[in-house]
Scaffold this active site. Structure first.
Site: not given
Length: 309
Positions: A210, A280, A112
Site C-alpha cells: 500500500e 492510508h 506506514s
C-alpha cells in the site's frame, strides 16, 4: 513454516505505551485519540519523546530508540501503539535490541513508516506485529471510521479475519488460491530496505503493498525495483491495498495506477487481488503481519489467522 511468536492478548485494565518512532505527531489529534483507547478499557503511558521535535523527527534517533526499548522492557506495558508515522524509523533500526524484544513479546501496532519496524521485528525477533491505524494520524481525526475502530477488537480476543467484497469492491488481476505468511506494508519502505539486512523476505509469503501520495510513475519505479530485486520470484500471492492520492499531476502524460499494476501483476502465475481497504484510508482494515493467510483470487476473499494468543 516456523510460526512467529504471537503476543498475549490485551485485556481491560492493561496499560499500553504510546511512542512516536518517526516524525512528530499532531499533538491535538493525539489528545483527541486518547479517549478512544481509554474507552477500550486501556490505560496509557506516554513515551518520553512523543512530543519531542528534532527537525522532521520526533526527537533524536537515540531518544526514539530509547522509547521503543523502554516500552518493550517495561513489564507494566502490555502493548505498544504508535502515535504516527512520517519518516525516521529506519535511522535507528540496526541498533534495536531484537533479543530483548524476543524475550518480551507484546502487541506492536502501527503502519506506514512503521513498516520498516514491522519487517525488522518480524524477521529478527520472530514476533507477530499489527498493521493498523495510528493515534494522531487516524484515530484522532473526525474521519475515523467505525469499522477501523472495531478492528482493535482483534487485540483482545483471537479471531480469524475475513475480507470479502462486502467490505469493498475487489478486482482479481490473476486467478488461483495461495496460502502463506502475510508480510509487507508500505511499498516505499519495502523498497527502501532492499539491499540492507532488513530486506523483506517474500519467498513463499503473501505480500501486502500500500502507499500514499505516490504518482503512478513513482509506483511504477518502486514496483520495477522490487521486480529487479527478485521480490516477486517465489512470492505466494499479492494483496494490493489502498494507494491514496495516486493521481498523476499530468494525466495526459501518465499511465493510470491501474495500468501500472496490470503491467507488473497481470502475467503473474500466483493470485493477485487489488482493492483492499488496507493502508492510508478509511475504513482501515487492520491485519496481523507474520501469521498465516489465505488469498482466494477466484472468490475474491482474504482470510487471516489471529495475531494474539
Amino acid at each position: 513454516m516456523d510460526l512467529r511468536t504471537m503476543p498475549k492478548r490485551l485485556k481491560k485494565g492493561d496499560t499500553v505505551g504510546i511512542i512516536s518512532p518517526s516524525s512528530p505527531p499532531n499533538l491535538e489529534n493525539l489528545q483527541k485519540a486518547l479517549p478512544f483507547i481509554e474507552g477500550l478499557g486501556l490505560k496509557v503511558k506516554m513515551g518520553k519523546s512523543v512530543e519531542a521535535k528534532h527537525g522532521h523527527l520526533a526527537g533524536s534517533d537515540d531518544e526514539r530508540l530509547a522509547d521503543l526499548h523502554a516500552m518493550f522492557e517495561d513489564p507494566e506495558i502490555a502493548g505498544i501503539i504508535c502515535a504516527g508515522g512520517g519518516y525516521g524509523a529506519a535511522r535507528y533500526t540496526e541498533k534495536i535490541d531484537f533479543q530483548m524484544i524476543k524475550e518480551n513479546p507484546k502487541v506492536f501496532w502501527g503502519y506506514s513508516d512503521i513498516t520498516f519496524l514491522h519487517t525488522a521485528i518480524g524477521q529478527y525477533a520472530d514476533l507477530v506485529t499489527f498493521h493498523g491505524p495510528m493515534l494522531a494520524s487516524d484515530v484522532g481525526k473526525d474521519t475515523f471510521h467505525e469499522r477501523s475502530a472495531r478492528m482493535f477488537g482483534q487485540l483482545f480476543a483471537p479471531f480469524e479475519l475475513f475480507y470479502s467484497e462486502e467490505i469493498s469492491p475487489l478486482t482479481a488481476l490473476t486467478s488461483g488460491v495461495a496460502e502463506g505468511e502475510l508480510v509487507g506494508g508500505n511499498l516505499s519502505l519495502i523498497r527502501s530496505a532492499i539491499g540492507t539486512k532488513f530486506d523483506l523476505d517474500t519467498a513463499g509469503k503473501i505480500l501486502l503493498i500500500e502507499d500514499i501520495d505516490e504518482e503512478p510513475y513513482q509506483v511504477d519505479e518502486m514496483l520495477n525495483h522490487l521486480r529487479m530485486a527478485r521480490k516477486f520470484d517465489g512470492v505466494a500471492g499479492v494483496v494490493i491495498g489502498d494507494f491514496k492520492n495516486a493521481e498523476p499531476k499530468k494525466p495526459e502524460r501518465s499511465l493510470t495506477l491501474d495500468q501500472v499494476l496490470e503491467d507488473y501483476f497481470k502475467e503473474m502465475k500466483v493470485p493477485v487481488v487489488k482493492g483492499f481497504k488496507i493502508g492510508h484510508c478509511e475504513p482501515h482494515f487492520s491485519v496481523p503481519l507474520g501469521v498465516k493467510a489465505r488469498l482466494d483470487a477466484d472468490e475474491k476473499t482474504l482470510t487471516i489467522l489471529p495475531g494474539v494468543e
